[in-house]
Write an enzyme that holds these catalytic residues in place. Structure first.
Site, PDB file in Angstrom:
ATOM      1  N   LEU A 414       0.855  -1.175   0.000  1.00  0.00           N
ATOM      2  CA  LEU A 414       0.000   0.000   0.000  1.00  0.00           C
ATOM      3  C   LEU A 414       0.895   1.229   0.000  1.00  0.00           C
ATOM      4  CD1 LEU A 414      -2.717  -0.878   2.708  1.00  0.00           C
ATOM      5  CD2 LEU A 414      -2.936  -1.045   0.218  1.00  0.00           C
ATOM      6  N   ASP A 415       0.440   2.298  -0.651  1.00  0.00           N
ATOM      7  CA  ASP A 415       1.183   3.555  -0.591  1.00  0.00           C
ATOM      8  C   ASP A 415       1.390   3.955   0.864  1.00  0.00           C
ATOM      9  OD1 ASP A 415       1.263   3.727  -3.310  1.00  0.00           O
ATOM     10  OD2 ASP A 415      -0.350   5.189  -3.484  1.00  0.00           O
ATOM     11  N   MET A 416       2.456   4.675   1.118  1.00  0.00           N
ATOM     12  CA  MET A 416       2.763   5.132   2.473  1.00  0.00           C
ATOM     13  C   MET A 416       1.575   5.856   3.098  1.00  0.00           C
ATOM     14  SD  MET A 416       5.837   7.693   3.605  1.00  0.00           S
ATOM     15  CE  MET A 416       6.019   8.283   5.283  1.00  0.00           C
ATOM     16  N   SER A 417       0.910   6.707   2.322  1.00  0.00           N
ATOM     17  CA  SER A 417      -0.165   7.530   2.881  1.00  0.00           C
ATOM     18  C   SER A 417      -1.487   6.796   2.991  1.00  0.00           C
ATOM     19  CB  SER A 417      -0.347   8.787   2.024  1.00  0.00           C
ATOM     20  OG  SER A 417       0.830   9.566   2.020  1.00  0.00           O
ATOM     21  N   THR A 418      -1.576   5.596   2.424  1.00  0.00           N
ATOM     22  CA  THR A 418      -2.822   4.824   2.439  1.00  0.00           C
ATOM     23  C   THR A 418      -2.844   3.889   3.639  1.00  0.00           C
ATOM     24  OG1 THR A 418      -2.863   4.874   0.025  1.00  0.00           O
ATOM     25  CG2 THR A 418      -4.281   3.247   1.104  1.00  0.00           C
TER      26      THR A 418
END
Length: 568
Positions: A414-418
């Site tokens: 998952l993306d860091m911000s997700t």
């Protein structure tokens, strides 16, 4: 620096209520300082909305003055030698096909100056281009190319016919020899007659070979003559191309040398020097033409003290990348980072947020665990795998949590911000099985996102191919030529005033796919709330991997997991 400098813009309204920043803006990740916002809004109201240049920003459907071109603009709040605060303004590239337009600061180097070395040498290159076009479009070149092809084809046909005739003649002579041998044995012919026939058959064989060689020589002579003429023309073209390349490389290097960038210490470096450590040792196209280096260069040359800086987009969104009208954006990495790294040397600059681990104290919830796999709820702002500067990640923590695991742990990312659900494989066999499920797309994934706006329809599909922005990693671009297929299905879950909670079902797994598909004007055209890359930053990116359905890698049991987002 004098107060009547045409590029030094005074604030129209009071700025006494602003506290000045203690350090200068980190240009690659920032929230614009309020004093920069006031400067940007003044520039927008007094200049950009008036648009005296009649540049087509794509904001007014009644304006028809050339191609729609939105622009990045920058403001740099500065203090002059009299201690007065004001700001400088700049645009990236050209505006209305011009480099110099007051009150914007001038370019670091104006290549469009009449009779400059660039104009003179570029004229020479254009003359070579004209000669090349004449040579490459000349009828004789096309005729010789066609003639050579036809000769080669005709020669091959005739030679093949001759070879077939030789083969057929060889068969007939063999048959005649066998018949003569039989006749000699049966005394139907004399030995002299047999000898005479044998000599004649040998003569025929030699004759056919001579005919083949003569035919080869005949065609080789014709083909060589045509090829020689064609080579002469092609050699002229190659020579012109070599000459053009030499002139272009020389001009490019000379041009890059004119882009001299200062810093507060008074050190000057040109583009050749600054990008010497780049992979191909060449600056990318447009390097030095962005607003940020223009602003700082002017400030240093005029003994102005930089206070804070911000850049914003003005105009319709471009086709490939995501730029929203009036939104603030950081400086690009590919073109600007090496330049600004030099220009900011000696200044007190805000810390690089990318070196700070925002997920350091955020716990990972394990919502399911057995001997071969685990399901976790990743918090937003924690990396899935170690980054260039930050080791702390789901992977590093799972290594500590499961020290005896034999699998590679991370099955997908998952993306860091997700935030949201991730699968952890604890054995090699489980990892192989789970990865295969993801590859075959038998895993059902559902994300929930809060987007800025309310779609007209209740659901739909988005298919926009994506690739990395080579000048501004890790951002992505929509690219129909080189992009990878990316498809997302979306459904409205709940309307919340001027915002909407939507369910997102990615059919593919491209980097930033959901963020791009929501924000791009050919997608939903509604960025996810808190998207600091494609929208406006907030307390977090409102994107959460909410639902996951898969098959247990060992038992084959169908398993479903669901965790609500903290913004639902």
């Amino acid at each position: 620096m004098t107060v009547n400098d045409p590029c030094f813009i005074f604030f129209n309204d009071s700025i006494a209520h602003h506290s000045l920043p203690e350090s200068f803006t980190f240009p690659f990740y920032y929230q614009p300082h309020p004093i920069c916002i006031q400067a940007a809004e003044q520039l927008q109201q007094t200049m950009l909305e008036v648009n005296p240049w009649q540049h087509n920003f794509g904001l007014d459907s009644s304006t028809d003055c050339g191609m729609v071109i939105g622009k990045m603009f920058g403001v740099l709040v500065v203090k002059n030698t009299q201690g007065q605060l004001g700001f400088l303004a700049a645009f990236s590239g050209k505006l209305a096909e011009q480099n110099i337009l007051p009150p914007f600061v001038p370019p670091v180097f104006d290549m469009l100056t009449q009779d400059s070395f660039f104009s003179v040498e570029n004229k020479q290159i254009n003359q070579i281009n004209q000669l090349l076009h004449q040579h490459e479009s000349a009828p004789l070149l096309a005729n010789l190319t066609t003639q050579l092809t036809q000769q080669q084809q005709q020669a091959e046909r005739e030679l093949e016919q001759q070879r077939n005739a030789i083969v057929e003649g060889r068969k007939q002579r063999k048959q005649q020899r066998e018949q003569a041998d039989t006749a000699l044995i049966q005394a139907d012919i004399s030995s002299d007659e047999h000898k005479t026939l044998s000599i004649e058959l040998s003569r025929q064989s030699v004759l056919q070979k001579h005919q083949l060689n003569a035919l080869k020589q005949q065609w080789q002579s014709q083909i060589t003559a045509t090829q020689t003429q064609l080579n002469e023309l092609q050699q002229q073209i190659k020579q012109l191309k070599r000459q053009r390349k030499q002139l272009s490389n020389s001009l490019q290097k000379k041009l890059f040398a004119q882009y001299q960038f200062l810093n507060t210490l008074g050190d000057a470096r040109d583009l050749n020097d600054i990008f010497n450590d780049a992979p191909n040792h060449l600056p990318p196209a447009g390097a030095g033409e962005c607003a940020a280096p223009k602003l700082l260069q002017y400030a240093f040359k005029q003994q102005l003290t930089p206070v804070a800086m911000a850049e914003f987009w003005w105009g319709a969104s471009p086709k490939s990348e995501i730029k929203q009208h009036q939104n603030y954006y950081p400086a690009c990495h590919g073109k600007c980072r090496p330049i600004l790294a030099h220009m900011l040397t000696g200044m007190q600059v805000d810390a690089d947020p990318l070196l700070i681990n925002p997920g350091k104290d955020l716990p990972i919830d394990i919502i399911y665990q057995d001997e071969v796999m685990a399901i976790i709820n990743k918090p937003a702002e924690l990396l899935s795998v170690p980054g260039k500067n930050i080791i702390d990640s789901v992977f590093s923590r799972m290594q500590q949590q499961f020290p005896n695991a034999t699998g590679p742990l991370i099955v997908h990312r998952l993306d860091m911000s997700t935030s949201g659900l991730m699968v952890i494989a604890l054995t090699k066999e489980a990892n192989k099985n789970l990865q295969q499920q993801f590859i075959q797309r038998s895993v059902t994934k559902r994300y929930i996102a809060l987007i800025e706006g309310v779609p007209d329809q209740n659901e739909g599909d988005i298919s926009l191919p994506l690739r990395v922005d080579l000048d501004d990693r890790p951002k992505q671009l929509v690219c129909y030529e080189h992009g990878k297929h990316a498809q997302t299905h979306w459904q409205i879950f709940k309307r919340q005033g001027h915002r909407t909670l939507v369910h997102l079902y990615p059919k593919t797994g491209r980097t930033h796919q959901l963020r791009m598909h929501c924000a791009h004007h050919d997608g939903l055209n509604m960025p996810i709330v808190g998207d600091d890359l494609y929208g406006i930053a907030a307390n977090r990116l409102h994107l959460h991997a909410q639902y996951l359905a898969l098959t247990h890698p060992e038992s084959g049991e169908a398993m479903v997991f669901e965790v609500k987002a903290d913004f639902e």
